[in-house]
Structure formats: C-alpha cells, structure tokens
Design a protein around this motif. Structure first.
Motif, mmCIF file in Angstrom:
data_model
loop_
_atom_site.group_PDB
_atom_site.id
_atom_site.type_symbol
_atom_site.label_atom_id
_atom_site.label_comp_id
_atom_site.label_asym_id
_atom_site.label_seq_id
_atom_site.Cartn_x
_atom_site.Cartn_y
_atom_site.Cartn_z
ATOM 1 N N TYR A 50 0.785 -1.221 0.128
ATOM 2 C CA TYR A 50 -0.014 -0.031 0.005
ATOM 3 C C TYR A 50 0.884 1.218 -0.016
ATOM 4 C CZ TYR A 50 -3.529 -3.232 1.376
ATOM 5 O OH TYR A 50 -4.534 -4.055 1.641
ATOM 6 N N ALA A 51 0.265 2.424 -0.579
ATOM 7 C CA ALA A 51 0.959 3.534 -0.244
ATOM 8 C C ALA A 51 0.788 4.282 1.085
ATOM 9 C CB ALA A 51 0.238 4.615 -1.151
ATOM 10 N N ASP A 52 1.645 4.682 1.576
ATOM 11 C CA ASP A 52 1.630 5.031 2.955
ATOM 12 C C ASP A 52 0.606 5.842 3.407
ATOM 13 O OD1 ASP A 52 5.266 6.036 3.140
ATOM 14 O OD2 ASP A 52 4.007 3.910 3.404
ATOM 15 N N SER A 53 -0.052 6.764 2.361
ATOM 16 C CA SER A 53 -1.156 7.425 2.680
ATOM 17 C C SER A 53 -2.469 6.621 2.779
ATOM 18 C CB SER A 53 -1.253 8.479 1.292
ATOM 19 O OG SER A 53 -1.661 7.902 0.078
ATOM 20 N N VAL A 54 -2.623 5.317 2.594
ATOM 21 C CA VAL A 54 -3.750 4.659 2.759
ATOM 22 C C VAL A 54 -3.516 3.481 3.431
ATOM 23 C CG1 VAL A 54 -4.417 5.511 0.369
ATOM 24 C CG2 VAL A 54 -3.582 3.167 0.677
ATOM 25 N N LYS A 55 -2.297 3.446 4.141
ATOM 26 C CA LYS A 55 -2.032 2.265 5.034
ATOM 27 C C LYS A 55 -2.822 2.331 5.987
ATOM 28 C CE LYS A 55 2.194 0.982 4.196
ATOM 29 N NZ LYS A 55 3.656 1.012 4.097
ATOM 30 N N GLY A 56 -3.441 1.222 6.420
ATOM 31 C CA GLY A 56 -4.454 1.072 7.568
ATOM 32 C C GLY A 56 -5.864 1.582 7.459
ATOM 33 N N ARG A 57 -6.242 2.221 6.262
ATOM 34 C CA ARG A 57 -7.417 2.654 5.925
ATOM 35 C C ARG A 57 -8.064 1.884 4.818
ATOM 36 N NH1 ARG A 57 -8.531 7.451 4.197
ATOM 37 N NH2 ARG A 57 -6.167 7.862 3.165
ATOM 38 N N PHE A 58 -7.183 1.369 4.019
ATOM 39 C CA PHE A 58 -7.587 0.779 2.616
ATOM 40 C C PHE A 58 -7.107 -0.544 2.731
ATOM 41 C CE2 PHE A 58 -7.886 4.813 -0.391
ATOM 42 C CZ PHE A 58 -8.549 5.625 0.418
ATOM 43 N N SER A 59 -7.907 -1.356 2.018
ATOM 44 C CA SER A 59 -7.681 -2.853 1.914
ATOM 45 C C SER A 59 -7.991 -3.539 0.334
ATOM 46 C CB SER A 59 -8.572 -3.826 2.982
ATOM 47 O OG SER A 59 -8.226 -5.193 2.741
ATOM 48 N N ILE A 60 -7.095 -3.926 -0.127
ATOM 49 C CA ILE A 60 -7.217 -4.567 -1.331
ATOM 50 C C ILE A 60 -7.239 -6.264 -1.403
ATOM 51 C CG2 ILE A 60 -4.564 -4.940 -1.791
ATOM 52 C CD1 ILE A 60 -4.893 -4.268 -4.773
ATOM 53 N N SER A 61 -8.049 -6.742 -1.994
ATOM 54 C CA SER A 61 -8.356 -8.078 -2.260
ATOM 55 C C SER A 61 -8.903 -8.479 -3.594
ATOM 56 C CB SER A 61 -9.417 -8.551 -1.212
ATOM 57 O OG SER A 61 -10.691 -7.797 -1.502
ATOM 58 N N ARG A 62 -8.732 -9.872 -3.894
ATOM 59 C CA ARG A 62 -9.209 -10.320 -5.007
ATOM 60 C C ARG A 62 -10.056 -11.541 -5.080
ATOM 61 N NH1 ARG A 62 -4.161 -10.880 -8.548
ATOM 62 N NH2 ARG A 62 -5.686 -12.040 -9.827
ATOM 63 N N ASP A 63 -11.119 -11.889 -5.811
ATOM 64 C CA ASP A 63 -11.702 -13.260 -5.807
ATOM 65 C C ASP A 63 -11.703 -13.681 -7.319
ATOM 66 O OD1 ASP A 63 -13.643 -15.172 -5.805
ATOM 67 O OD2 ASP A 63 -15.105 -14.015 -4.723
ATOM 68 N N ASP A 64 -10.674 -14.576 -7.495
ATOM 69 C CA ASP A 64 -10.545 -15.108 -8.640
ATOM 70 C C ASP A 64 -11.614 -15.933 -9.429
ATOM 71 O OD1 ASP A 64 -6.825 -15.660 -8.279
ATOM 72 O OD2 ASP A 64 -8.060 -13.751 -8.522
#
Length: 119
Positions: A60-74
């Motif tokens: 993550y970019a430092d500016s969003v760390k702890g607030r944003f979460s990326i995930s995927r469903d293949d």
C-alpha cells in the motif's frame, strides 16, 4: 487482452467508507498481479495498492495504509478496494490495473471511477 471495468465510486462524507470493484473479462484474471491507482485532474496518476497473483502478498501507499484494503476473488474475476476512514484528500478518479507478474509495468487499465469525499 483483459478488459477491466471499475464500479462503486460515489460521494461520501469524510470518515465514511466505500468499496470499489473491478470486474475483469477476457483472458484469465488469475494470472495477473493487480493494482489500484488514483488521479486528481492536472496531477500524475499515483499508486494506491497492489496484490499479487493468488492474493499472497499486498502493499500500500503510505497515505492509505491502515485505511484501505485490497483483495481479489479469482472465482468472480473481481478485484476490490475497501476504503475506510475516508478523507477529502482521497478524492480522485480510481483506476484498476493489471500486469503480468514477470513485468513491473501495468499493461491493462480500466476507465476509472470517481470517488468524492466531502468534508
């Protein structure tokens, strides 16, 4: 060829949450590493988050760390970005992108979805 289509953007108050989705069609979604980027008019496109094949690693970019979460469903050919504790400075057009794991260059891009955070 992979076609990417983002959805889920909108207007939200500061402190709120949104979940962005990116639906992939075409060649197998699971073979690609994926990422989210954002861009404000007149400024360069910036990295937000990335996820590896199979979702084994994220960054993550430092500016969003702890607030944003990326995930995927293949199984659903879908990439997600869960955004919480949103700030006005998160306002931007958000793009999903895909790359072959052997390359550092994102080859495939969606058309973007607008996220606006009001104060």
């Amino acid at each position: 060829q992979v076609l990417l289509a983002e959805s889920g953007g909108g207007l939200v108050q500061a402190g709120g949450s949104l979940r962005l989705s990116c639906l992939a069609s075409g060649r197998s979604f699971s073979r690609y590493a994926m990422g989210w980027f954002r861009q404000v008019p007149g400024k360069e496109r910036l990295f937000v988050a990335a996820i590896s094949r199979f979702g084994t690693s994220t960054n993550y970019a430092d500016s969003v760390k702890g607030r944003f979460s990326i995930s995927r469903d293949d199984a659903k050919n879908t990439l997600y970005l869960q955004m919480s504790s949103l700030k006005p400075e998160d306002t931007a057009v958000y793009y999903c992108a895909g790359r072959d794991p052997s390359s550092s260059i994102y080859t495939y891009w969606g058309q973007g979805t607008q996220v606006t955070v009001s104060s």
